[in-house]
Design a protein around this motif. Structure first.
Motif, mmCIF file in Angstrom:
data_model
loop_
_atom_site.group_PDB
_atom_site.id
_atom_site.type_symbol
_atom_site.label_atom_id
_atom_site.label_comp_id
_atom_site.label_asym_id
_atom_site.label_seq_id
_atom_site.Cartn_x
_atom_site.Cartn_y
_atom_site.Cartn_z
ATOM 1 N N GLU A 91 -8.613 10.225 -9.124
ATOM 2 C CA GLU A 91 -8.061 11.314 -8.322
ATOM 3 C C GLU A 91 -8.083 12.657 -9.052
ATOM 4 N N ARG A 98 0.764 3.876 -3.145
ATOM 5 C CA ARG A 98 0.396 5.266 -2.839
ATOM 6 C C ARG A 98 1.501 6.223 -3.292
ATOM 7 N N ASP A 135 0.625 9.003 -5.868
ATOM 8 C CA ASP A 135 0.796 10.392 -5.434
ATOM 9 C C ASP A 135 1.788 11.143 -6.314
ATOM 10 N N PRO A 195 0.815 -1.222 0.000
ATOM 11 C CA PRO A 195 0.000 0.000 0.000
ATOM 12 C C PRO A 195 0.849 1.272 0.000
ATOM 13 N N LYS A 196 1.961 1.258 0.724
ATOM 14 C CA LYS A 196 2.824 2.444 0.776
ATOM 15 C C LYS A 196 3.427 2.739 -0.597
#
Length: 182
Positions: free
Chosen positions: A74, A39, A43, A35-36
């Protein structure tokens, strides 16, 4: 979150001799399972494009669908799917291309774009550039233009990024691997 290219590179698994002998496949599955890291990738792309002037996200089959859908959501942009032959149900435009594995075909719904639209193309990697070039040709056939071709990984020795740039298509990648990197 700060982008860490080293972390991203360590989560891209090299798979020697897949799908054919001599090829080192760059598997993003471990990156997607973090997940990190996912992301961090999302991002980074969101920050790059949040104030950019394009109208659509074009996601390339199949791993491009993952990151493309995140970025489209997003940035609140419509998502256009560029699929392998035979996967789309309505009227399609078809473009053949040469991949590192032979001839292939890419399709898009014929009513996906209009003249004046501008598309950010997204995929997991740029190798020989065949899939991106086919998608770009389809975009242009609908009267739209390419804003940029972006990917997580570039394999510069295979020349895809250079081919795209030679066609007037800017490219952007988060990381690159030389062929000798195992």
């Amino acid at each position: 979150m700060i982008f860490d290219e080293f972390t991203i590179k360590t989560l891209i698994r090299p798979v020697p001799d897949f799908p054919t002998p001599g090829v080192v496949f760059r598997d993003i599955t471990p990156l997607l399972q973090s997940p990190k890291a996912l992301r961090m990738v999302a991002d980074s792309l969101i920050q790059r494009y949040v104030e950019s002037d394009f109208t659509h996200i074009g996601a390339l089959d199949a791993r491009g669908f993952i990151i493309g859908s995140i970025i489209a959501y997003e940035l609140n942009k419509p998502l256009i799917l560029f699929r392998k032959k035979g996967k789309l149900p309505a009227d399609v435009l078809v473009e053949s291309y040469q991949s590192e594995y032979g001839e292939a075909f890419l399709e898009v719904h014929a009513d996906s774009l209009c003249e004046g639209d501008s598309v950010l193309l997204l995929d997991d990697l740029i190798a020989t550039g065949g899939t991106f070039i086919a998608a770009a040709q389809l975009v242009r056939r609908m009267g739209a233009q390419i804003y940029e071709a972006a990917a997580i990984i570039d394999l510069p020795e295979l020349g895809g990024s250079q081919k795209l740039q030679d066609m007037g298509i800017p490219t952007y990648t988060l990381t690159a691997f030389e062929l000798k990197e195992r």
